[in-house]
Design a protein around this motif. Structure first.
Motif, PDB file in Angstrom:
ATOM      1  N   SER A   1      43.629  38.161  48.965  1.00 25.36           N
ATOM      2  CA  SER A   1      44.565  37.390  49.799  1.00 25.36           C
ATOM      3  C   SER A   1      43.918  36.125  50.340  1.00 25.36           C
ATOM      4  CB  SER A   1      45.066  38.260  50.962  1.00 25.36           C
ATOM      5  OG  SER A   1      43.989  38.682  51.780  1.00 25.36           O
ATOM      6  N   ALA A   2      42.849  35.689  49.700  1.00 23.84           N
ATOM      7  CA  ALA A   2      42.135  34.489  50.177  1.00 23.84           C
ATOM      8  C   ALA A   2      43.015  33.257  50.120  1.00 23.84           C
ATOM      9  CB  ALA A   2      40.864  34.283  49.355  1.00 23.84           C
ATOM     10  N   GLN A   3      43.966  33.203  49.173  1.00 26.19           N
ATOM     11  CA  GLN A   3      44.810  32.023  49.033  1.00 26.19           C
ATOM     12  C   GLN A   3      46.160  32.177  49.720  1.00 26.19           C
ATOM     13  OE1 GLN A   3      43.448  29.389  47.658  1.00 26.19           O
ATOM     14  NE2 GLN A   3      41.611  30.572  47.093  1.00 26.19           N
TER      15      GLN A   3
ATOM     16  N   PHE B   1      35.805  50.510  36.544  1.00 28.16           N
ATOM     17  CA  PHE B   1      35.561  49.246  35.834  1.00 28.16           C
ATOM     18  C   PHE B   1      36.845  48.501  35.488  1.00 28.16           C
ATOM     19  CE2 PHE B   1      31.887  51.832  34.024  1.00 28.16           C
ATOM     20  CZ  PHE B   1      31.063  51.510  35.074  1.00 28.16           C
ATOM     21  N   TYR B   2      37.974  48.922  36.034  1.00 27.00           N
ATOM     22  CA  TYR B   2      39.219  48.233  35.664  1.00 27.00           C
ATOM     23  C   TYR B   2      39.358  46.974  36.499  1.00 27.00           C
ATOM     24  CZ  TYR B   2      44.097  47.136  34.869  1.00 27.00           C
ATOM     25  OH  TYR B   2      45.260  46.501  34.544  1.00 27.00           O
ATOM     26  N   ARG B   3      39.727  45.889  35.793  1.00 28.36           N
ATOM     27  CA  ARG B   3      40.054  44.627  36.453  1.00 28.36           C
ATOM     28  C   ARG B   3      41.295  44.079  35.779  1.00 28.36           C
ATOM     29  NH1 ARG B   3      35.142  40.662  36.527  1.00 28.36           N
ATOM     30  NH2 ARG B   3      36.487  39.630  38.040  1.00 28.36           N
ATOM     31  N   SER B   4      42.268  43.724  36.561  1.00 28.63           N
ATOM     32  CA  SER B   4      43.515  43.207  35.995  1.00 28.63           C
ATOM     33  C   SER B   4      43.232  41.921  35.243  1.00 28.63           C
ATOM     34  CB  SER B   4      44.542  42.961  37.106  1.00 28.63           C
ATOM     35  OG  SER B   4      44.017  42.075  38.073  1.00 28.63           O
ATOM     36  N   GLU B   5      44.052  41.720  34.195  1.00 33.21           N
ATOM     37  CA  GLU B   5      43.796  40.608  33.274  1.00 33.21           C
ATOM     38  C   GLU B   5      44.659  39.388  33.562  1.00 33.21           C
ATOM     39  OE1 GLU B   5      41.452  40.586  31.092  1.00 33.21           O
ATOM     40  OE2 GLU B   5      40.823  42.644  31.485  1.00 33.21           O
ATOM     41  N   ASN B   6      45.058  39.214  34.811  1.00 32.70           N
ATOM     42  CA  ASN B   6      45.827  38.006  35.114  1.00 32.70           C
ATOM     43  C   ASN B   6      44.899  36.891  35.600  1.00 32.70           C
ATOM     44  OD1 ASN B   6      45.197  38.686  37.773  1.00 32.70           O
ATOM     45  ND2 ASN B   6      47.138  39.748  38.092  1.00 32.70           N
ATOM     46  N   GLU B   7      45.504  35.777  35.791  1.00 32.95           N
ATOM     47  CA  GLU B   7      44.721  34.588  36.140  1.00 32.95           C
ATOM     48  C   GLU B   7      44.082  34.721  37.505  1.00 32.95           C
ATOM     49  OE1 GLU B   7      43.070  31.014  35.104  1.00 32.95           O
ATOM     50  OE2 GLU B   7      44.316  32.371  33.916  1.00 32.95           O
ATOM     51  N   LEU B   8      44.761  35.417  38.422  1.00 28.37           N
ATOM     52  CA  LEU B   8      44.221  35.581  39.766  1.00 28.37           C
ATOM     53  C   LEU B   8      42.910  36.349  39.733  1.00 28.37           C
ATOM     54  CD1 LEU B   8      44.569  35.279  42.838  1.00 28.37           C
ATOM     55  CD2 LEU B   8      45.870  37.430  42.816  1.00 28.37           C
ATOM     56  N   THR B   9      42.865  37.359  38.932  1.00 29.04           N
ATOM     57  CA  THR B   9      41.649  38.163  38.859  1.00 29.04           C
ATOM     58  C   THR B   9      40.499  37.367  38.285  1.00 29.04           C
ATOM     59  OG1 THR B   9      43.010  40.118  38.541  1.00 29.04           O
ATOM     60  CG2 THR B   9      40.690  40.323  37.971  1.00 29.04           C
TER      61      THR B   9
END
Length: 699
Positions: A598-600, A641-649
C-alpha cells in the motif's frame, strides 16, 4: 553439471510429453496383453457354448429320430380303420391303433393320419370304409361328428397345398358321400379300388401304361422335396403360411469367433432308399360287420377259399413344410404294384415347441443366444430365452455372432438349426480380468496424474527457489550495500551533523529489516526440518497489543503511515493460548506486507484490531488501504515462494516467504488465517479460539 542443467531446464510442456510417452509405453503393451487374454477367454467361452449347442442339436436330432422310428413301426394296414390279424388262424380284422379318437399324440402337435391312393383318393383311419358301419363300432353322435370334422380338416389342409382334391363344394362330407367314395373296394387288399376314368371302375391293365405316362394325382407329394432353387437363391416353394424372416444369406452374423475353430462340417447324407418289406394278411376279404368283428375266432375255412398274403414295400419317411405352415411326415408304400401315400399332418408351433424349444430352454444357451430354424434356406422360426417365440420381422434384426450351425438328419435334412450369440459372456475368468483391467487402468491413470502433479510442483518449486535465491540475494545485498556506504560516509566524516541522524536511522532500519529477513529464513528452515518448538501459554489480548505496538510502531511511522490499534471490550479482557515470539513475527510480517503493497495508496494507514466473534473466536485483523488481492490469488499468496505476476509485484521487494511463514505459524498454534478484500484495501485475519482448557499449543 550437464545432467543437473538438463533436469533444471525441464519445463511443463516437456514434462507432459515425457510422462505421456512413458504412460503409453506402459499402456499399449498392457492393453495388448489384456486384449489377447480377454480374446482367449472369449474364445474358450465360445468353444464351450458351441459344444453345448452341438450337444443340444444332437439331442434334438435323436428326439426327432425316435419319433420317426416310432412311426416307421406302423404297418401298412394301420392307416386303415380295420386291420387283419396275421397268424395261422384267420381272425376277424381288428380296429387299427390309429383309429382311436382323440388322435394319439405320440408326435407333438399331430393333427391326424391320412392315406392317399394312386387315384388321389383321400382316407383316414378315423372312419370305416362304410361310414354307416360307424355305429356298429360305437361311433355315434358327437364323436362321429368330430371324426368327420377332423377328416374334412385333414383333407382341406392337403387340398389347400394341392396334395389332394378338395371335398365337394368345400362342405363336410356326409356319410352317404363317404360311402360312395369308398364303394369300389379291392377284394384283395381291402383298400378303395383305383379309379382312373369313372368312380367305381377298376383300372384296366391296358390303362396302366397310360396312367404311368401322365401326371398322377400323387405326383404332388413327389414334388414336395424336389423344389428347385432359382438362380438368385430364392426357393420357388414359398412359406406363405409361415412367418418368413428372410434367407439364411441375409443373416449379418459375425463369423470371426467361429473361424477360429476347426470347422466340423456335419454332412447329413440322405439315406439311401431302403425298402422295408412286410407280409400282411388281407385287411378285409369281405365286408365286415360289427357282429363278425366281435365274434369269437373261427378255424380256418375249409371250403377251398385261398387266403393270400401281400408283400408291401415301405419307403423311409419324408418331411416337408407346406405352404400353409403345416408340417407333413409321409412315406410311399408299394403294394401289389400300386403306390400309396401314408403320413400324418402336424401343427408347426406345437411340434417345434415340444421338440426343439423346450429342450433349448433346458440349457444355458437361452441366456446369451438365439436359436433360429431354417427350412431350405428360409428362416421361419426363432427361439430365445425370454420368450419361446421371438417376434422378429426380418433377418437383419438377428444380430450377434454365429455360434453353431447344424443340419438335421433325414428326413429332416431340409431343416437347419442356427445358433447366434447376442452377448457372449467371458465367464468367471473374464470378470476377474475386467476387474484387473479396471484396477490397472485406475492405478496407471492415478499414478501418472500424481506423478504429473508432483513433477509440476517440483518444477514450480525449482523455479520459485531460483526466484527466492535471486530475491534473497537482492534483499541481502541491497541493504548491506547501503549500510556499508553510509557507514563509510560516517567514518570518513563526509556527512554533516544534520545528516548524521538520518544516516543512523537508515542504518538502523535496514539492519532491522535484515534481522526480520534472516529470522524468517531461519524460522522457515526450522519448520521445514520439523524442528520448530512453540512455547504456547495463555496470554491476555491487551498485553499482546501493547507488546505489538512497541515492535511495529517505529516501523510504521518511518514508512510514513499511521498506525491504529483497537480492541473491543470483550476482546481486551480475553485470553488466547499461543507463543508470544511467533505471534509477534506473524504480526510484523503482516504489517510489513501491508506497508509494502500500500506504499502508493493515497490513504497511508494501517488498522490493527481485535474482536471476539461468534463461537468464541478471537480475530486479529490487519488492514491496509492498498489495491487489495486479486480473487484468483487469495489462496495462492500463502504458498511458499509465491509472488503474484502482476506489475505491482514486480515493483515491490519481497522473497515470497513472509505470508507462507504466517500461515504455517498460525496453523502450528491452532489458528487459521485468511484474507478478504475491502473497499479499498485488503484485510488479513488471524483467528484463534478464546482460551479455555487447552493443554498444548495447536489443540
Amino acid at each position: 553439471m550437464r545432467r543437473g542443467n538438463r533436469l533444471t531446464g525441464l519445463d511443463q510442456a516437456q514434462l507432459r510429453r515425457w510422462l505421456l510417452l512413458f504412460f503409453f509405453a506402459l499402456l499399449i503393451p498392457s492393453g495388448v496383453l489384456i486384449q489377447q487374454s480377454y480374446s482367449q477367454l472369449k474364445w474358450e467361452a465360445f468353444h464351450q457354448y458351441r459344444l453345448q449347442a452341438e450337444a443340444l442339436s444332437g439331442r434334438i436330432n435323436d428326439r426327432l429320430m425316435r419319433l420317426v422310428a416310432t412311426e416307421e413301426q406302423r404297418r401298412f394296414g394301420d392307416y386303415a380303420f380295420l386291420v387283419g390279424a396275421s397268424g395261422a388262424a384267420v381272425r376277424p380284422p381288428q380296429r387299427s391303433p390309429l383309429s382311436a379318437y382323440p388322435v394319439n399324440d405320440t408326435v407333438p402337435g399331430v393333427i391326424g393320419y391320412f392315406q392317399v391312393d394312386e387315384a388321389g383318393r383321400f382316407s383316414t383311419p378315423l372312419l370305416p370304409v362304410r361310414v354307416e358301419q360307424a355305429s356298429d363300432f360305437g361311433i355315434v353322435g358327437d364323436e362321429l361328428d368330430q371324426r368327420l370334422t377332423l377328416h374334412s380338416r385333414l383333407q382341406q389342409i392337403l387340398s389347400e397345398n394341392s396334395l389332394v382334391q378338395s371335398a365337394a363344394s368345400g362342405r363336410l362330407p356326409k356319410p352317404a358321400e363317404l360311402e360312395r367314395q369308398a364303394s369300389s373296394v379291392d377284394a384283395a387288399s381291402g383298400q378303395p379300388a383305383i379309379a382312373f376314368s369313372e368312380p367305381g371302375k377298376m383300372l384296366r391293365e391296358e390303362d396302366r401304361e397310360l396312367a404311368d405316362s401322365i401326371d398322377r394325382p400323387q405326383a404332388a407329394f413327389d414334388r414336395l422335396n424336389r423344389a428347385p432353387l432359382s438362380t438368385k437363391g430364392q426357393s420357388k416353394q414359398t412359406l406363405s403360411g409361415s412367418r418368413k424372416l428372410g434367407r439364411v444369406e441375409d443373416l449379418k452374423l459375425d463369423r470371426r469367433l467361429e473361424s477360429q475353430l476347426v470347422e466340423k462340417q456335419t454332412v447329413q447324407e440322405s439315406k439311401a432308399r431302403r425298402l422295408k418289406k412286410e407280409e400282411t394278411w388281407p385287411s378285409a376279404p369281405a365286408p365286415i360287420t360289427a357282429e363278425e368283428l366281435l365274434a369269437p375266432a373261427k378255424p380256418p375255412r375249409q371250403d377251398g377259399l385261398r387266403i393270400h398274403t401281400f408283400e408291401s414295400e415301405l419307403d423311409p419317411f419324408e418331411f416337408s413344410l407346406l405352404d400353409s405352415g403345416h408340417l407333413v411326415l409321409f412315406r410311399k408304400v408299394w403294394r401289389e404294384g400300386h403306390r400309396f401315400i401314408q403320413g400324418l399332418l402336424i401343427e408347426q408351433q406345437p411340434f417345434l415347441q415340444a421338440s426343439i424349444a423346450e429342450r433349448f430352454k433346458e440349457t444355458a444357451l437361452p441366456a446369451m443366444s438365439e436359436l433360429t430354424l431354417a427350412y431350405r434356406g428360409e428362416l421361419f422360426s426363432t427361439f430365445s430365452g425370454k420368450d419361446a417365440q421371438s417376434y422378429y420381422s426380418r433377418a437383419e434384426e438377428l444380430s450377434g455372432a454365429l455360434l453353431y450351425r447344424n443340419r438335421l438328419a433325414a428326413p429332416f435334412s431340409d431343416m437347419e438349426l442356427i445358433y447366434s450369440i447376442r452377448q457372449l459372456p467371458a465367464g468367471p475368468g473374464g470378470r476377474l480380468l475386467l476387474w484387473v483391467t479396471a484396477i490397472l487402468l485406475l492405478v496407471l491413470c492415478g499414478g501418472f496424474y500424481l506423478l504429473y502433479r508432483l513433477g509440476m510442483r517440483q518444477i514450480e518449486l525449482a523455479r520459485q527457489q531460483q526466484d527466492f535465491v535471486s530475491a534473497i540475494s537482492h534483499e541481502l545485498k541491497t541493504p548491506l550495500t547501503s549500510i556499508r556506504m553510509y557507514g563509510e560516509m560516517l567514518r570518513e566524516g563526509w556527512a554533516s551533523e544534520e545528516k548524521k541522524r538520518s544516516y543512523y536511522d537508515y542504518i538502523h532500519d535496514e539492519s532491522e529489516r535484515l534481522t526480520r529477513l534472516i529470522n524468517n529464513v531461519l524460522q522457515l528452515a526450522r519448520m521445514t526440518r520439523n524442528g520448530l518448538e512453540l512455547a504456547c501459554r495463555p496470554v491476555a489480548v491487551a498485553s499482546l497489543l501493547d507488546n505489538m505496538r512497541s515492535k511495529i510502531a517505529a516501523q510504521v511511522e518511518r514508512a510514513g503511515f499511521e498506525l491504529n490499534l483497537h480492541a473491543d471490550q470483550q476482546a481486551a479482557t480475553a485470553h488466547v493460548k499461543l507463543d508470544d515470539d511467533s505471534f509477534n513475527q506473524i504480526m510484523i510480517n503482516l504489517v510489513d506486507n501491508a506497508l509494502k503493497f500500500s506504499a502508493q495508496s493515497p490513504t497511508k494507514r494501517i488498522d490493527i484490531s481485535a474482536a471476539v466473534e461468534r463461537d468464541r473466536q478471537l480475530v486479529f485483523t490487519v488492514r491496509d488501504y492498498g489495491p487489495g488481492v486479486p480473487r484468483d490469488q487469495m489462496k495462492k499468496i500463502f504458498r511458499l515462494f509465491y509472488r503474484s505476476e502482476n506489475e505491482l509485484t514486480r515493483e515491490t521487494i519481497g522473497t515470497g516467504i513472509g505470508l507462507a511463514l504466517v500461515s504455517q505459524l498460525v496453523t502450528a498454534m491452532g489458528g487459521r488465517v485468511d484474507v478478504i478484500n475491502q473497499q479499498p484495501g485488503a484485510a488479513f485475519r488471524v483467528i484463534f479460539p478464546v482460551y479455555g482448557a487447552d493443554d498444548q499449543c495447536g489443540e
